[in-house]
Design a protein around this motif. Structure first.
Motif, PDB file in Angstrom:
ATOM      1  N   LEU A 117       0.833  -1.202   0.000  1.00 23.38           N
ATOM      2  CA  LEU A 117       0.000   0.000   0.000  1.00 23.38           C
ATOM      3  C   LEU A 117       0.869   1.253   0.000  1.00 23.38           C
ATOM      4  O   LEU A 117       0.607   2.203  -0.738  1.00 23.38           O
ATOM      5  CB  LEU A 117      -0.927  -0.010   1.213  1.00 23.38           C
ATOM      6  CG  LEU A 117      -1.877   1.162   1.354  1.00 23.38           C
ATOM      7  CD1 LEU A 117      -2.898   1.155   0.235  1.00 23.38           C
ATOM      8  CD2 LEU A 117      -2.580   1.112   2.696  1.00 23.38           C
ATOM      9  N   ALA A 118       1.921   1.242   0.801  1.00 27.59           N
ATOM     10  CA  ALA A 118       2.820   2.397   0.886  1.00 27.59           C
ATOM     11  C   ALA A 118       3.517   2.669  -0.450  1.00 27.59           C
ATOM     12  O   ALA A 118       3.904   3.805  -0.724  1.00 27.59           O
ATOM     13  CB  ALA A 118       3.853   2.170   1.984  1.00 27.59           C
ATOM     14  N   ALA A 119       3.641   1.647  -1.293  1.00 28.61           N
ATOM     15  CA  ALA A 119       4.320   1.799  -2.580  1.00 28.61           C
ATOM     16  C   ALA A 119       3.383   2.251  -3.705  1.00 28.61           C
ATOM     17  O   ALA A 119       3.844   2.552  -4.807  1.00 28.61           O
ATOM     18  CB  ALA A 119       4.982   0.479  -2.973  1.00 28.61           C
ATOM     19  N   LEU A 120       2.090   2.338  -3.432  1.00 24.90           N
ATOM     20  CA  LEU A 120       1.143   2.779  -4.463  1.00 24.90           C
ATOM     21  C   LEU A 120       1.349   4.259  -4.767  1.00 24.90           C
ATOM     22  O   LEU A 120       1.712   5.032  -3.875  1.00 24.90           O
ATOM     23  CB  LEU A 120      -0.298   2.560  -4.004  1.00 24.90           C
ATOM     24  CG  LEU A 120      -0.798   1.126  -3.903  1.00 24.90           C
ATOM     25  CD1 LEU A 120      -2.236   1.105  -3.375  1.00 24.90           C
ATOM     26  CD2 LEU A 120      -0.714   0.419  -5.243  1.00 24.90           C
ATOM     27  N   PRO A 121       1.044   4.682  -6.003  1.00 22.74           N
ATOM     28  CA  PRO A 121       1.183   6.102  -6.346  1.00 22.74           C
ATOM     29  C   PRO A 121       0.337   7.010  -5.465  1.00 22.74           C
ATOM     30  O   PRO A 121       0.762   8.099  -5.109  1.00 22.74           O
ATOM     31  CB  PRO A 121       0.719   6.175  -7.808  1.00 22.74           C
ATOM     32  CG  PRO A 121       0.805   4.789  -8.318  1.00 22.74           C
ATOM     33  CD  PRO A 121       0.663   3.866  -7.143  1.00 22.74           C
ATOM     34  N   ASP A 122      -0.880   6.577  -5.101  1.00 28.94           N
ATOM     35  CA  ASP A 122      -1.730   7.385  -4.244  1.00 28.94           C
ATOM     36  C   ASP A 122      -2.434   6.503  -3.214  1.00 28.94           C
ATOM     37  O   ASP A 122      -3.606   6.135  -3.376  1.00 28.94           O
ATOM     38  CB  ASP A 122      -2.756   8.158  -5.063  1.00 28.94           C
ATOM     39  CG  ASP A 122      -3.354   9.315  -4.272  1.00 28.94           C
ATOM     40  OD1 ASP A 122      -3.100   9.418  -3.054  1.00 28.94           O
ATOM     41  OD2 ASP A 122      -4.091  10.108  -4.876  1.00 28.94           O
ATOM     42  N   PRO A 123      -1.722   6.137  -2.131  1.00 26.73           N
ATOM     43  CA  PRO A 123      -2.314   5.262  -1.132  1.00 26.73           C
ATOM     44  C   PRO A 123      -3.572   5.833  -0.481  1.00 26.73           C
ATOM     45  O   PRO A 123      -4.387   5.088   0.058  1.00 26.73           O
ATOM     46  CB  PRO A 123      -1.213   5.067  -0.091  1.00 26.73           C
ATOM     47  CG  PRO A 123      -0.021   5.795  -0.565  1.00 26.73           C
ATOM     48  CD  PRO A 123      -0.367   6.513  -1.827  1.00 26.73           C
ATOM     49  N   ALA A 124      -3.767   7.142  -0.554  1.00 25.78           N
ATOM     50  CA  ALA A 124      -4.959   7.759   0.046  1.00 25.78           C
ATOM     51  C   ALA A 124      -6.236   7.342  -0.684  1.00 25.78           C
ATOM     52  O   ALA A 124      -7.333   7.536  -0.168  1.00 25.78           O
ATOM     53  CB  ALA A 124      -4.825   9.279   0.047  1.00 25.78           C
ATOM     54  N   ASP A 125      -6.102   6.767  -1.867  1.00 26.17           N
ATOM     55  CA  ASP A 125      -7.266   6.321  -2.625  1.00 26.17           C
ATOM     56  C   ASP A 125      -7.748   4.931  -2.227  1.00 26.17           C
ATOM     57  O   ASP A 125      -8.649   4.385  -2.857  1.00 26.17           O
ATOM     58  CB  ASP A 125      -6.960   6.322  -4.127  1.00 26.17           C
ATOM     59  CG  ASP A 125      -6.928   7.727  -4.692  1.00 26.17           C
ATOM     60  OD1 ASP A 125      -7.356   8.672  -4.005  1.00 26.17           O
ATOM     61  OD2 ASP A 125      -6.456   7.879  -5.835  1.00 26.17           O
ATOM     62  N   VAL A 126      -7.143   4.353  -1.199  1.00 28.52           N
ATOM     63  CA  VAL A 126      -7.543   3.020  -0.737  1.00 28.52           C
ATOM     64  C   VAL A 126      -8.114   3.156   0.669  1.00 28.52           C
ATOM     65  O   VAL A 126      -7.478   3.724   1.554  1.00 28.52           O
ATOM     66  CB  VAL A 126      -6.347   2.045  -0.745  1.00 28.52           C
ATOM     67  CG1 VAL A 126      -6.790   0.662  -0.260  1.00 28.52           C
ATOM     68  CG2 VAL A 126      -5.730   1.951  -2.140  1.00 28.52           C
ATOM     69  N   GLY A 127      -9.318   2.629   0.856  1.00 26.97           N
ATOM     70  CA  GLY A 127      -9.960   2.665   2.159  1.00 26.97           C
ATOM     71  C   GLY A 127      -9.856   1.322   2.861  1.00 26.97           C
ATOM     72  O   GLY A 127      -9.600   0.295   2.237  1.00 26.97           O
ATOM     73  N   VAL A 128     -10.061   1.347   4.166  1.00 28.29           N
ATOM     74  CA  VAL A 128     -10.089   0.115   4.954  1.00 28.29           C
ATOM     75  C   VAL A 128     -11.202   0.237   5.979  1.00 28.29           C
ATOM     76  O   VAL A 128     -11.507   1.339   6.455  1.00 28.29           O
ATOM     77  CB  VAL A 128      -8.732  -0.176   5.641  1.00 28.29           C
ATOM     78  CG1 VAL A 128      -8.426   0.843   6.735  1.00 28.29           C
ATOM     79  CG2 VAL A 128      -8.678  -1.594   6.191  1.00 28.29           C
ATOM     80  N   ALA A 129     -11.820  -0.886   6.282  1.00 33.07           N
ATOM     81  CA  ALA A 129     -12.872  -0.926   7.299  1.00 33.07           C
ATOM     82  C   ALA A 129     -12.708  -2.192   8.125  1.00 33.07           C
ATOM     83  O   ALA A 129     -12.517  -3.278   7.566  1.00 33.07           O
ATOM     84  CB  ALA A 129     -14.252  -0.900   6.643  1.00 33.07           C
ATOM     85  N   ALA A 130     -12.767  -2.044   9.431  1.00 33.31           N
ATOM     86  CA  ALA A 130     -12.741  -3.199  10.322  1.00 33.31           C
ATOM     87  C   ALA A 130     -14.061  -3.945  10.204  1.00 33.31           C
ATOM     88  O   ALA A 130     -15.121  -3.322  10.059  1.00 33.31           O
ATOM     89  CB  ALA A 130     -12.518  -2.746  11.761  1.00 33.31           C
ATOM     90  N   ILE A 131     -13.989  -5.278  10.236  1.00 33.00           N
ATOM     91  CA  ILE A 131     -15.189  -6.113  10.188  1.00 33.00           C
ATOM     92  C   ILE A 131     -15.049  -7.232  11.216  1.00 33.00           C
ATOM     93  O   ILE A 131     -13.956  -7.487  11.727  1.00 33.00           O
ATOM     94  CB  ILE A 131     -15.445  -6.710   8.782  1.00 33.00           C
ATOM     95  CG1 ILE A 131     -14.322  -7.685   8.397  1.00 33.00           C
ATOM     96  CG2 ILE A 131     -15.610  -5.616   7.743  1.00 33.00           C
ATOM     97  CD1 ILE A 131     -14.664  -8.588   7.222  1.00 33.00           C
ATOM     98  N   ASP A 132     -16.141  -7.913  11.467  1.00 34.40           N
ATOM     99  CA  ASP A 132     -16.119  -9.107  12.301  1.00 34.40           C
ATOM    100  C   ASP A 132     -15.416 -10.203  11.490  1.00 34.40           C
ATOM    101  O   ASP A 132     -15.872 -10.534  10.394  1.00 34.40           O
ATOM    102  CB  ASP A 132     -17.562  -9.509  12.624  1.00 34.40           C
ATOM    103  CG  ASP A 132     -17.673 -10.759  13.464  1.00 34.40           C
ATOM    104  OD1 ASP A 132     -16.736 -11.583  13.500  1.00 34.40           O
ATOM    105  OD2 ASP A 132     -18.732 -10.923  14.102  1.00 34.40           O
ATOM    106  N   PRO A 133     -14.310 -10.774  11.983  1.00 36.94           N
ATOM    107  CA  PRO A 133     -13.590 -11.798  11.214  1.00 36.94           C
ATOM    108  C   PRO A 133     -14.450 -13.013  10.869  1.00 36.94           C
ATOM    109  O   PRO A 133     -14.193 -13.688   9.864  1.00 36.94           O
ATOM    110  CB  PRO A 133     -12.426 -12.211  12.118  1.00 36.94           C
ATOM    111  CG  PRO A 133     -12.448 -11.328  13.295  1.00 36.94           C
ATOM    112  CD  PRO A 133     -13.673 -10.481  13.254  1.00 36.94           C
ATOM    113  N   ASP A 134     -15.484 -13.280  11.658  1.00 33.73           N
ATOM    114  CA  ASP A 134     -16.382 -14.396  11.352  1.00 33.73           C
ATOM    115  C   ASP A 134     -17.267 -14.104  10.145  1.00 33.73           C
ATOM    116  O   ASP A 134     -17.947 -15.000   9.640  1.00 33.73           O
ATOM    117  CB  ASP A 134     -17.250 -14.738  12.562  1.00 33.73           C
ATOM    118  CG  ASP A 134     -16.444 -15.332  13.712  1.00 33.73           C
ATOM    119  OD1 ASP A 134     -15.361 -15.922  13.454  1.00 33.73           O
ATOM    120  OD2 ASP A 134     -16.885 -15.187  14.870  1.00 33.73           O
TER     121      ASP A 134
END
Length: 181
Positions: free
Chosen positions: A30-47
């Motif tokens: 992710l850190a190596a992407l041209p624009d890492p700010a364009d990638v989102g993340v969301a926590a979820i229940d692993p189940d």
């Protein structure tokens, strides 16, 4: 930051700000992407990491989810691997398109233990970001064309939100029409 219309009830943050929600190889990629700010993340229940359960629980459309599978085959005693990224509503054409692309007699899904060991990611969370650099990343043309997608994050406790264009631009990405059937 991108405004994600497919997020359903997910609380999305910039992935670069939350490495604790990512497998180590994913955070590095992710850190190596041209624009890492364009990638989102969301926590979820692993189940609820499996696609159908995730979509139902969080209200994210199945048509905006993509699955990454690790495929293996052998040629002249050499084992070859590839990652295949297809929409969740399709299946990768392993014994047609993938077999030919890997130039092997027979291709099949890599065993779970092998996929986990080689990727450094959790089974059910494997994603095209952070895979071994020598692996081709086969991206179905429908995935590449998608404006927004939900994919794995390398762990079962979160999901990435990303554009198809970002996935198509990954190192070793090969966009293939008809990969997903």
């Amino acid at each position: 930051m991108v405004r994600w219309t497919i997020a359903g009830s997910l609380a999305v943050s910039q992935a670069a700000d939350h490495p604790e929600l990512l497998a180590d190889p994913v955070a590095k990629a992710l850190a190596a992407l041209p624009d890492p700010a364009d990638v989102g993340v969301a926590a979820i229940d692993p189940d609820l990491a499996d696609t159908a359960a995730f979509c139902e629980a969080y209200g994210s459309p199945l048509t905006a989810s993509a699955n990454c599978v690790v495929v293996a085959g052998k040629r002249a005693g050499e084992e070859r691997f590839a990652a295949c990224l297809v929409l969740a509503t399709t299946r990768a054409d392993v014994n047609g398109v993938v077999r030919k692309r890997l130039d092997v007699r027979k291709a099949s899904f890599a065993p779970m233990d092998t996929a986990v060991e080689l990727t450094g990611m959790a089974y059910g969370g494997i994603t095209p970001l952070g895979l071994p650099p020598e692996w081709p990343v086969l991206v179905d043309a429908a995935v590449a064309a998608a404006p927004e997608l939900v994919i794995g994050s390398g762990v079962r406790g979160s999901k990435l939100l990303i554009t198809g264009a970002t996935l198509a631009a990954l190192p070793n990405a090969d966009v293939i029409a008809g990969l997903g059937r």
